[in-house]
Design a protein around this motif. Sequence first.
Motif, PDB file in Angstrom:
ATOM      1  N   MET A 127       0.769  -1.276  -0.129  1.00 54.47           N
ATOM      2  CA  MET A 127      -0.019   0.199  -0.179  1.00 54.47           C
ATOM      3  C   MET A 127       0.714   1.368   0.076  1.00 54.47           C
ATOM      4  N   GLY A 128       2.089   1.063   0.552  1.00 58.40           N
ATOM      5  CA  GLY A 128       3.062   2.427   0.445  1.00 58.40           C
ATOM      6  C   GLY A 128       2.488   3.342   1.640  1.00 58.40           C
ATOM      7  N   LEU A 129       1.900   2.532   2.836  1.00 60.35           N
ATOM      8  CA  LEU A 129       1.712   3.301   4.183  1.00 60.35           C
ATOM      9  C   LEU A 129       3.136   3.857   4.590  1.00 60.35           C
ATOM     10  N   GLY A 130       3.097   4.970   5.263  1.00 59.06           N
ATOM     11  CA  GLY A 130       4.131   5.625   5.934  1.00 59.06           C
ATOM     12  C   GLY A 130       4.427   4.473   7.560  1.00 59.06           C
ATOM     13  N   ALA A 131       5.548   4.460   7.520  1.00 55.53           N
ATOM     14  CA  ALA A 131       6.003   3.657   8.923  1.00 55.53           C
ATOM     15  C   ALA A 131       5.247   4.021   9.931  1.00 55.53           C
ATOM     16  N   LYS A 132       4.772   5.230  10.236  1.00 57.12           N
ATOM     17  CA  LYS A 132       4.173   5.560  11.497  1.00 57.12           C
ATOM     18  C   LYS A 132       2.660   5.076  11.495  1.00 57.12           C
ATOM     19  N   TYR A 133       2.053   4.754  10.126  1.00 57.74           N
ATOM     20  CA  TYR A 133       0.795   4.421   9.939  1.00 57.74           C
ATOM     21  C   TYR A 133       0.553   2.786   9.769  1.00 57.74           C
ATOM     22  N   ARG A 134       1.827   2.046   9.982  1.00 54.42           N
ATOM     23  CA  ARG A 134       1.606   0.493   9.541  1.00 54.42           C
ATOM     24  C   ARG A 134       0.893   0.080  10.554  1.00 54.42           C
ATOM     25  N   ASP A 135       0.844   0.496  12.001  1.00 49.90           N
ATOM     26  CA  ASP A 135       0.031  -0.161  12.960  1.00 49.90           C
ATOM     27  C   ASP A 135      -1.327   0.108  12.900  1.00 49.90           C
ATOM     28  N   ASN A 136      -1.892   0.926  11.989  1.00 45.74           N
ATOM     29  CA  ASN A 136      -3.214   1.330  11.806  1.00 45.74           C
ATOM     30  C   ASN A 136      -4.014   0.319  11.208  1.00 45.74           C
ATOM     31  N   VAL A 137      -3.283  -0.813  10.670  1.00 49.79           N
ATOM     32  CA  VAL A 137      -3.848  -1.731   9.796  1.00 49.79           C
ATOM     33  C   VAL A 137      -3.470  -3.130  10.500  1.00 49.79           C
ATOM     34  N   SER A 138      -4.558  -3.907  10.939  1.00 47.59           N
ATOM     35  CA  SER A 138      -4.420  -5.091  11.546  1.00 47.59           C
ATOM     36  C   SER A 138      -5.145  -6.311  10.893  1.00 47.59           C
ATOM     37  N   VAL A 139      -4.681  -7.657  10.996  1.00 45.56           N
ATOM     38  CA  VAL A 139      -5.272  -8.538  10.287  1.00 45.56           C
ATOM     39  C   VAL A 139      -5.494  -9.719  11.086  1.00 45.56           C
ATOM     40  N   SER A 140      -6.498 -10.540  10.765  1.00 43.32           N
ATOM     41  CA  SER A 140      -6.826 -11.812  11.725  1.00 43.32           C
ATOM     42  C   SER A 140      -7.199 -12.882  10.441  1.00 43.32           C
ATOM     43  N   TYR A 141      -7.047 -14.289  10.941  1.00 40.28           N
ATOM     44  CA  TYR A 141      -7.158 -15.301   9.949  1.00 40.28           C
ATOM     45  C   TYR A 141      -8.098 -16.379  10.662  1.00 40.28           C
ATOM     46  N   TYR A 142      -8.770 -17.019   9.685  1.00 36.33           N
ATOM     47  CA  TYR A 142      -9.579 -18.052  10.275  1.00 36.33           C
ATOM     48  C   TYR A 142      -9.637 -19.352   9.458  1.00 36.33           C
ATOM     49  N   GLU A 143     -10.000 -20.500  10.110  1.00 32.57           N
ATOM     50  CA  GLU A 143      -9.911 -21.725   9.461  1.00 32.57           C
ATOM     51  C   GLU A 143     -11.416 -22.044   8.785  1.00 32.57           C
ATOM     52  N   SER A 144     -11.625 -21.024   7.956  1.00 31.37           N
ATOM     53  CA  SER A 144     -13.025 -21.023   7.196  1.00 31.37           C
ATOM     54  C   SER A 144     -12.666 -20.380   5.875  1.00 31.37           C
ATOM     55  N   GLY A 145     -13.848 -19.966   5.375  1.00 32.54           N
ATOM     56  CA  GLY A 145     -13.739 -19.386   3.885  1.00 32.54           C
ATOM     57  C   GLY A 145     -14.169 -17.930   3.890  1.00 32.54           C
ATOM     58  N   HIS A 146     -14.516 -17.692   2.681  1.00 31.83           N
ATOM     59  CA  HIS A 146     -14.934 -16.201   2.272  1.00 31.83           C
ATOM     60  C   HIS A 146     -16.121 -15.702   3.420  1.00 31.83           C
ATOM     61  N   MET A 147     -16.957 -16.465   3.791  1.00 30.63           N
ATOM     62  CA  MET A 147     -17.907 -16.149   5.059  1.00 30.63           C
ATOM     63  C   MET A 147     -17.387 -16.793   6.078  1.00 30.63           C
ATOM     64  N   MET A 148     -16.169 -16.421   6.770  1.00 33.62           N
ATOM     65  CA  MET A 148     -16.082 -17.167   7.915  1.00 33.62           C
ATOM     66  C   MET A 148     -17.119 -17.430   8.941  1.00 33.62           C
ATOM     67  N   TYR A 149     -17.957 -16.571   8.935  1.00 31.77           N
ATOM     68  CA  TYR A 149     -18.878 -16.631  10.071  1.00 31.77           C
ATOM     69  C   TYR A 149     -19.761 -17.945   9.965  1.00 31.77           C
ATOM     70  N   VAL A 150     -19.849 -18.772   8.759  1.00 31.49           N
ATOM     71  CA  VAL A 150     -20.729 -19.837   8.785  1.00 31.49           C
ATOM     72  C   VAL A 150     -19.967 -20.895   9.698  1.00 31.49           C
ATOM     73  N   HIS A 151     -18.701 -20.665  10.021  1.00 25.56           N
ATOM     74  CA  HIS A 151     -18.242 -21.630  10.975  1.00 25.56           C
ATOM     75  C   HIS A 151     -18.256 -21.193  12.366  1.00 25.56           C
ATOM     76  N   MET A 152     -18.776 -21.856  13.330  1.00 27.66           N
ATOM     77  CA  MET A 152     -19.138 -21.242  14.656  1.00 27.66           C
ATOM     78  C   MET A 152     -17.692 -20.849  15.366  1.00 27.66           C
ATOM     79  N   PRO A 153     -16.733 -21.748  15.370  1.00 25.95           N
ATOM     80  CA  PRO A 153     -15.589 -21.230  16.147  1.00 25.95           C
ATOM     81  C   PRO A 153     -14.860 -20.042  15.496  1.00 25.95           C
ATOM     82  N   SER A 154     -14.925 -19.944  14.043  1.00 30.39           N
ATOM     83  CA  SER A 154     -14.635 -18.646  13.694  1.00 30.39           C
ATOM     84  C   SER A 154     -15.570 -17.603  13.764  1.00 30.39           C
TER      85      SER A 154
END
Length: 482
Positions: free
Chosen positions: A438-465
Amino acid sequence: MAQAPDTTGGPELYPDTVITTEHTVEVDGETIRYTADAGYLPLRAEDGTVQAKMFYVAYRKAGTDQEDRPITFAFNGGPGSSSVWLHLGALGPRRVPVVSDSTNVLSPPYELVDNGQTWLDFTDLVFIDPVTTGYSRSTSAVDEDRFHGFEGDIESVSRFIRLYTTRNDRWSSPKFLAGESYGTVRAAGLASALQDRHGMYLNGIVLVSAVLNYQANAFDRGNDLVYPLFLPTYAATAHYHGALPADQQGRDLRTFLDEVEQWATTDYTVALMQGDALPDAERERVIDRLHQYTGLSREFIDDANLRVVDRHFYKELLRDEGQTVGRLDSRFTAQDRLDVGAGPEFDPSYVAILGPYTATLNSYVRGELGFETDLPYEILTGRVWPWNYETFENQYLDVAEPLRQAIHKNPALRVHVASGYYDVATPYFATDYVLDHMGLGAKYRDNVSVSYYESGHMMYVHMPSLRQFTDNVETFYRDATD
């Protein structure tokens, strides 16, 4: 209970109708009282002419100070999708029971259950159906095509958000967007448009199964970038279905994917960059490694010239078992009429949810929310096509740049990205690649966070996810409003 007016005569005839009802839902042992609004918000020209009626469902927690309480505007993608998936799958106070995978497909008739994971616990919610989706329509006096494109869509949804915020006195509330799939394109564009056109600065954006740059997802001739970015999802899918070679199959998924990602961005990328000049010995090593990571036969990989297209993967992975795997969620499987052929007849992960979400939405809106109309609720329509991408003519759509600009202009803006390991529509590694470029400045990189799930596009169809997703988002909201 009030009844909405008859709307069979066309959207230009409806008044500004909103039906209000009161409900409760239990979250973590606490009973939450809330108000639901279902109805239309008109988009008007400055002379008062109604250009479109946008349907929405909004939920407000009772007994709270709305000035301080966050409000979230949510929508899905397509283009052409209504907001039903996020609404009745994850965020709203009522939801479709989880589908999980092909072994747990719901049977009709369908019904809703209370959603103990609803975001209403920490934010008010407004689910928006863009024009021509859901019950939203343009008027007969206006060409609906003006709303069916990248620019027109963002312009109309931003007008809706501004008007709703004004009418409901929410300018002082912390404001969030939540978009899924093409809805992440919309959300990124809205972040910039709301700031620049309406002076509305957001606190946060939740991007579910994000696609921010089409180059990372497009199987176009000459676009070798896509193959390394899809490989980890192919690998996760083969791991899930037990299709890997025996020496790979028992490995921890995350450890396995770390190795696949490393190889994809180094040796595999270098090999593809060489094209036809790749030495035979190196080609054989790449074929062998792809076999190890996908379970596909060496012969198939060789015939594919080291480049496995997604639709071929859906058909080939479990061909010997007479099964195809899903696109939205590759944990799902189905059987075609014939085992020959290059691609599958349909996406089993989509057909598993289409019926339950369609039936429950139509029943819920009329029954529990009291909004009645004879218009068909367009769940995921083709009526918006062809979608206008004129802004990106002769180039790939890229909204990572306007999102970067929005963050640089508004350093308080936080973004959370949720990705499923088994999503072949918007693979998690492709999303990570775009975020890292994205080209985010160093001081802005913590503005973006990511999470991952053992499911698919609609991760919410999987109850643990679904539980994990809600917990992660609630933490994100707390951090974004501190």
